[in-house]
Scaffold this motif. Structure first.
Motif, PDB file in Angstrom:
ATOM      1  N   ILE A   1      18.058 -50.635 -29.011  1.00 17.05           N
ATOM      2  CA  ILE A   1      16.003 -51.432 -29.088  1.00 17.05           C
ATOM      3  C   ILE A   1      15.451 -50.627 -27.114  1.00 17.05           C
ATOM      4  O   ILE A   1      14.804 -50.931 -26.815  1.00 17.05           O
ATOM      5  CB  ILE A   1      16.198 -52.401 -29.193  1.00 17.05           C
ATOM      6  CG1 ILE A   1      16.936 -52.304 -30.581  1.00 17.05           C
ATOM      7  CG2 ILE A   1      15.006 -53.038 -28.826  1.00 17.05           C
ATOM      8  CD1 ILE A   1      16.540 -53.670 -31.660  1.00 17.05           C
ATOM      9  N   LEU A   2      16.948 -51.743 -25.994  1.00 15.33           N
ATOM     10  CA  LEU A   2      15.990 -51.819 -24.509  1.00 15.33           C
ATOM     11  C   LEU A   2      16.006 -50.696 -24.458  1.00 15.33           C
ATOM     12  O   LEU A   2      14.871 -50.256 -23.414  1.00 15.33           O
ATOM     13  CB  LEU A   2      17.585 -53.162 -24.481  1.00 15.33           C
ATOM     14  CG  LEU A   2      17.118 -54.371 -24.265  1.00 15.33           C
ATOM     15  CD1 LEU A   2      18.098 -55.027 -23.493  1.00 15.33           C
ATOM     16  CD2 LEU A   2      15.650 -55.005 -24.483  1.00 15.33           C
ATOM     17  N   VAL A   3      17.052 -49.773 -24.639  1.00 17.03           N
ATOM     18  CA  VAL A   3      17.045 -48.628 -23.413  1.00 17.03           C
ATOM     19  C   VAL A   3      15.451 -47.875 -23.874  1.00 17.03           C
ATOM     20  O   VAL A   3      14.264 -47.296 -23.253  1.00 17.03           O
ATOM     21  CB  VAL A   3      18.089 -47.627 -23.546  1.00 17.03           C
ATOM     22  CG1 VAL A   3      17.985 -46.031 -23.070  1.00 17.03           C
ATOM     23  CG2 VAL A   3      19.044 -48.173 -23.308  1.00 17.03           C
ATOM     24  N   LEU A   4      15.100 -47.235 -25.516  1.00 22.63           N
ATOM     25  CA  LEU A   4      14.430 -46.589 -26.419  1.00 22.63           C
ATOM     26  C   LEU A   4      12.960 -47.281 -25.941  1.00 22.63           C
ATOM     27  O   LEU A   4      11.628 -46.567 -25.533  1.00 22.63           O
ATOM     28  CB  LEU A   4      14.152 -46.104 -27.635  1.00 22.63           C
ATOM     29  CG  LEU A   4      16.122 -45.759 -28.117  1.00 22.63           C
ATOM     30  CD1 LEU A   4      15.448 -45.392 -29.281  1.00 22.63           C
ATOM     31  CD2 LEU A   4      15.014 -43.815 -27.297  1.00 22.63           C
ATOM     32  N   SER A   5      12.614 -49.212 -25.973  1.00 23.52           N
ATOM     33  CA  SER A   5      11.547 -49.391 -25.466  1.00 23.52           C
ATOM     34  C   SER A   5      11.015 -49.445 -24.051  1.00 23.52           C
ATOM     35  O   SER A   5       9.607 -49.226 -23.558  1.00 23.52           O
ATOM     36  CB  SER A   5      11.631 -50.978 -25.737  1.00 23.52           C
ATOM     37  OG  SER A   5      12.920 -51.400 -25.061  1.00 23.52           O
TER      38      SER A   5
ATOM     39  N   HIS B   1       5.608 -53.714 -27.408  1.00 26.09           N
ATOM     40  CA  HIS B   1       6.973 -53.137 -26.519  1.00 26.09           C
ATOM     41  C   HIS B   1       7.155 -54.435 -25.615  1.00 26.09           C
ATOM     42  O   HIS B   1       8.714 -54.493 -26.001  1.00 26.09           O
ATOM     43  CB  HIS B   1       6.694 -52.223 -25.682  1.00 26.09           C
ATOM     44  CG  HIS B   1       6.363 -50.998 -25.689  1.00 26.09           C
ATOM     45  ND1 HIS B   1       5.332 -50.406 -26.718  1.00 26.09           N
ATOM     46  CD2 HIS B   1       7.532 -50.221 -25.838  1.00 26.09           C
ATOM     47  CE1 HIS B   1       5.940 -49.549 -26.344  1.00 26.09           C
ATOM     48  NE2 HIS B   1       7.094 -48.587 -26.011  1.00 26.09           N
ATOM     49  N   TRP B   2       7.001 -55.647 -25.372  1.00 26.07           N
ATOM     50  CA  TRP B   2       7.663 -57.116 -25.041  1.00 26.07           C
ATOM     51  C   TRP B   2       8.610 -57.234 -26.494  1.00 26.07           C
ATOM     52  O   TRP B   2       9.122 -57.735 -26.054  1.00 26.07           O
ATOM     53  CB  TRP B   2       6.653 -58.049 -24.663  1.00 26.07           C
ATOM     54  CG  TRP B   2       6.136 -57.293 -23.517  1.00 26.07           C
ATOM     55  CD1 TRP B   2       6.514 -56.711 -22.499  1.00 26.07           C
ATOM     56  CD2 TRP B   2       4.790 -58.145 -22.375  1.00 26.07           C
ATOM     57  NE1 TRP B   2       5.548 -56.485 -21.123  1.00 26.07           N
ATOM     58  CE2 TRP B   2       4.778 -57.865 -21.398  1.00 26.07           C
ATOM     59  CE3 TRP B   2       3.956 -58.728 -23.067  1.00 26.07           C
ATOM     60  CZ2 TRP B   2       3.710 -57.779 -20.874  1.00 26.07           C
ATOM     61  CZ3 TRP B   2       2.981 -59.690 -21.803  1.00 26.07           C
ATOM     62  CH2 TRP B   2       3.352 -58.696 -21.032  1.00 26.07           C
ATOM     63  N   LEU B   3       7.965 -57.309 -27.690  1.00 27.18           N
ATOM     64  CA  LEU B   3       7.926 -57.736 -28.788  1.00 27.18           C
ATOM     65  C   LEU B   3       9.777 -57.099 -28.700  1.00 27.18           C
ATOM     66  O   LEU B   3      10.488 -57.726 -29.260  1.00 27.18           O
ATOM     67  CB  LEU B   3       7.384 -58.111 -29.985  1.00 27.18           C
ATOM     68  CG  LEU B   3       6.547 -58.813 -30.338  1.00 27.18           C
ATOM     69  CD1 LEU B   3       5.370 -58.093 -31.767  1.00 27.18           C
ATOM     70  CD2 LEU B   3       7.032 -59.729 -30.548  1.00 27.18           C
TER      71      LEU B   3
ATOM     72  N   LEU C   1      16.564 -65.282 -20.362  1.00 26.47           N
ATOM     73  CA  LEU C   1      16.426 -64.718 -20.317  1.00 26.47           C
ATOM     74  C   LEU C   1      15.318 -63.751 -20.737  1.00 26.47           C
ATOM     75  O   LEU C   1      15.043 -62.731 -20.662  1.00 26.47           O
ATOM     76  CB  LEU C   1      17.733 -63.940 -21.279  1.00 26.47           C
ATOM     77  CG  LEU C   1      19.381 -63.956 -20.833  1.00 26.47           C
ATOM     78  CD1 LEU C   1      20.106 -63.809 -21.573  1.00 26.47           C
ATOM     79  CD2 LEU C   1      19.413 -63.780 -19.486  1.00 26.47           C
ATOM     80  N   LEU C   2      14.615 -64.632 -22.180  1.00 30.46           N
ATOM     81  CA  LEU C   2      13.461 -64.351 -22.215  1.00 30.46           C
ATOM     82  C   LEU C   2      12.725 -64.235 -21.796  1.00 30.46           C
ATOM     83  O   LEU C   2      10.980 -63.205 -21.198  1.00 30.46           O
ATOM     84  CB  LEU C   2      12.218 -64.492 -23.547  1.00 30.46           C
ATOM     85  CG  LEU C   2      13.778 -65.141 -24.856  1.00 30.46           C
ATOM     86  CD1 LEU C   2      13.168 -65.758 -26.196  1.00 30.46           C
ATOM     87  CD2 LEU C   2      13.492 -63.803 -25.462  1.00 30.46           C
TER      88      LEU C   2
ATOM     89  N   ALA D   1       8.599 -58.275 -17.231  1.00 30.01           N
ATOM     90  CA  ALA D   1       9.743 -57.364 -15.867  1.00 30.01           C
ATOM     91  C   ALA D   1       8.860 -56.128 -16.224  1.00 30.01           C
ATOM     92  O   ALA D   1       8.919 -55.693 -15.148  1.00 30.01           O
ATOM     93  CB  ALA D   1      10.872 -58.165 -15.682  1.00 30.01           C
ATOM     94  N   PRO D   2       9.973 -54.973 -16.740  1.00 34.64           N
ATOM     95  CA  PRO D   2       9.422 -53.951 -16.599  1.00 34.64           C
ATOM     96  C   PRO D   2       7.744 -53.523 -16.122  1.00 34.64           C
ATOM     97  O   PRO D   2       8.210 -52.318 -16.010  1.00 34.64           O
ATOM     98  CB  PRO D   2      10.341 -53.289 -17.873  1.00 34.64           C
ATOM     99  CG  PRO D   2      11.293 -54.398 -18.602  1.00 34.64           C
ATOM    100  CD  PRO D   2      10.360 -55.445 -18.195  1.00 34.64           C
ATOM    101  N   ALA D   3       7.157 -54.614 -17.462  1.00 30.63           N
ATOM    102  CA  ALA D   3       5.808 -53.421 -16.954  1.00 30.63           C
ATOM    103  C   ALA D   3       4.949 -54.216 -15.729  1.00 30.63           C
ATOM    104  O   ALA D   3       4.697 -53.480 -15.320  1.00 30.63           O
ATOM    105  CB  ALA D   3       4.868 -54.268 -18.390  1.00 30.63           C
ATOM    106  N   LEU D   4       5.416 -55.516 -15.003  1.00 25.99           N
ATOM    107  CA  LEU D   4       5.008 -55.608 -14.331  1.00 25.99           C
ATOM    108  C   LEU D   4       5.834 -54.320 -12.650  1.00 25.99           C
ATOM    109  O   LEU D   4       4.828 -54.564 -11.771  1.00 25.99           O
ATOM    110  CB  LEU D   4       5.571 -57.415 -13.662  1.00 25.99           C
ATOM    111  CG  LEU D   4       5.234 -58.171 -14.372  1.00 25.99           C
ATOM    112  CD1 LEU D   4       5.782 -59.608 -14.421  1.00 25.99           C
ATOM    113  CD2 LEU D   4       3.553 -57.989 -14.528  1.00 25.99           C
TER     114      LEU D   4
END
Length: 314
Positions: A224-228, A260-262, A283-284, A289-292
């Motif tokens: 989920i993390l990698v694909l998103s 994607h954040w969800l 951690l949430l 962070a990735p989008a920023l």
């Protein structure tokens, strides 16, 4: 030949062969011969088939949620891909796909044991081999195989197939009528392409669960993390989003970003399992962070900028 609990019994061969309980007389149980456990049961430490009376834990529900999301996300992707500029048509199809998957999930829980309840009983997953009991059938004399294949992870393996079947049936009942009514702006061959796509990806998902269900069970949070992360970067790049104001130009971009954040949050929760709330909940905060990071660095990776600087010798 039947044996009682007081008899001295040889241990059953193989990891998943066990003796079924034929009758109980007070504290004495009568067992059958070693063999496959009935559906809804698995062997205990004494190689006795015991009925699964537990409930899925949080991680099990997160896994089932992931498998339930796969067809929904694929539905939405292909609806968007083939809808063209008919945004109103796409929105109705998105809502219909959500309705189909939601109803399918409820029906799946209702037909699972105990029937008529949204609660299900399950066996606890102990190790990866629990998903692949067919690979552990013993051969005592290297000639005859004792077949002890059963669903040791009941019902996490088969419940996904039932859910996919309900999704497919509901899609075939609801979607063609809706598409024929609202997608009149599309060509005759284009309007049903999202449905045709589903007829391809449902068999693929079924084979994926049949072959790789156990691997997906342990790897889905990282998938989920990698694909998103990858799909978000590709979408923002394809949409030429370089600044925050570019996200506000179209509502669709914000919807994709929040979706994607969800998914980021779902992946983080699946990894941490929220066993310790005071440690895991912070951690949430990493979700945006990735989008920023993309927005802060996109201007430095613009291809035209790199080519121009390379031509100037910088």
């Amino acid at each position: 030949m039947f044996r009682a609990a007081v008899d001295i019994q040889p241990a059953c061969l193989g990891l998943y062969c066990g003796r079924t309980v034929l009758s109980v007389n007070g504290s004495v149980e009568t067992y059958g011969d070693c063999g496959v456990c009935p559906r809804g049961q698995r062997t205990d430490d004494n190689k006795i088939c015991r009925e699964c009376m537990g409930s899925p834990d949080r991680y099990d529900w997160l896994y089932l949620g992931f498998m339930a999301m796969l067809p929904l996300v694929l539905h939405w992707f292909f609806i968007e891909w083939y809808s063209g500029k008919k945004s109103s048509s796409a929105v109705l199809q998105h809502l219909t796909a959500l309705l189909e998957c939601s109803v399918a999930a409820v029906l799946t829980l209702l037909v699972s044991d105990p029937v008529g309840s949204l609660h299900i009983r399950s066996c606890r997953v102990k190790k990866l081999s629990d998903w692949y009991t067919m690979l552990y059938n013993p051969s005592p004399d290297y000639i005859t195989t004792v077949h002890c294949t059963h669903e040791a992870v009941y019902p996490l393996y088969t419940i996904v197939f039932i859910y996919y079947a309900f999704c497919l049936v509901l899609m075939m009942l609801l979607r063609p009528l809706l598409v024929k009514k609202i997608a009149c702006g599309l060509g005759r061959s284009d309007r049903f392409k999202s449905i045709y796509a589903a007829l391809y990806f449902f068999p693929i998902l079924t084979v994926l669960q049949a072959v790789g269900g156990g691997l997906l069970y342990y790897a889905f949070p990282y998938i989920i993390l990698v694909l998103s992360l990858v799909t978000l970067a590709v979408y923002m790049s394809a949409s030429e989003v370089e600044f925050f104001k570019d996200l506000l130009v179209r509502k669709k971009r914000l919807v994709v970003l929040f979706s994607h954040w969800l998914l980021h949050a779902y992946g983080i929760i699946s990894i941490s399992k929220l066993d310790k709330l005071e440690q895991d909940l912070p951690l949430l905060a990493l979700v945006p962070a990735p989008a920023l990071f993309y927005l802060m660095t996109a201007k430095y990776t613009e291809p035209s900028r790199i080519l121009s600087e390379g031509g100037n010798g910088h």
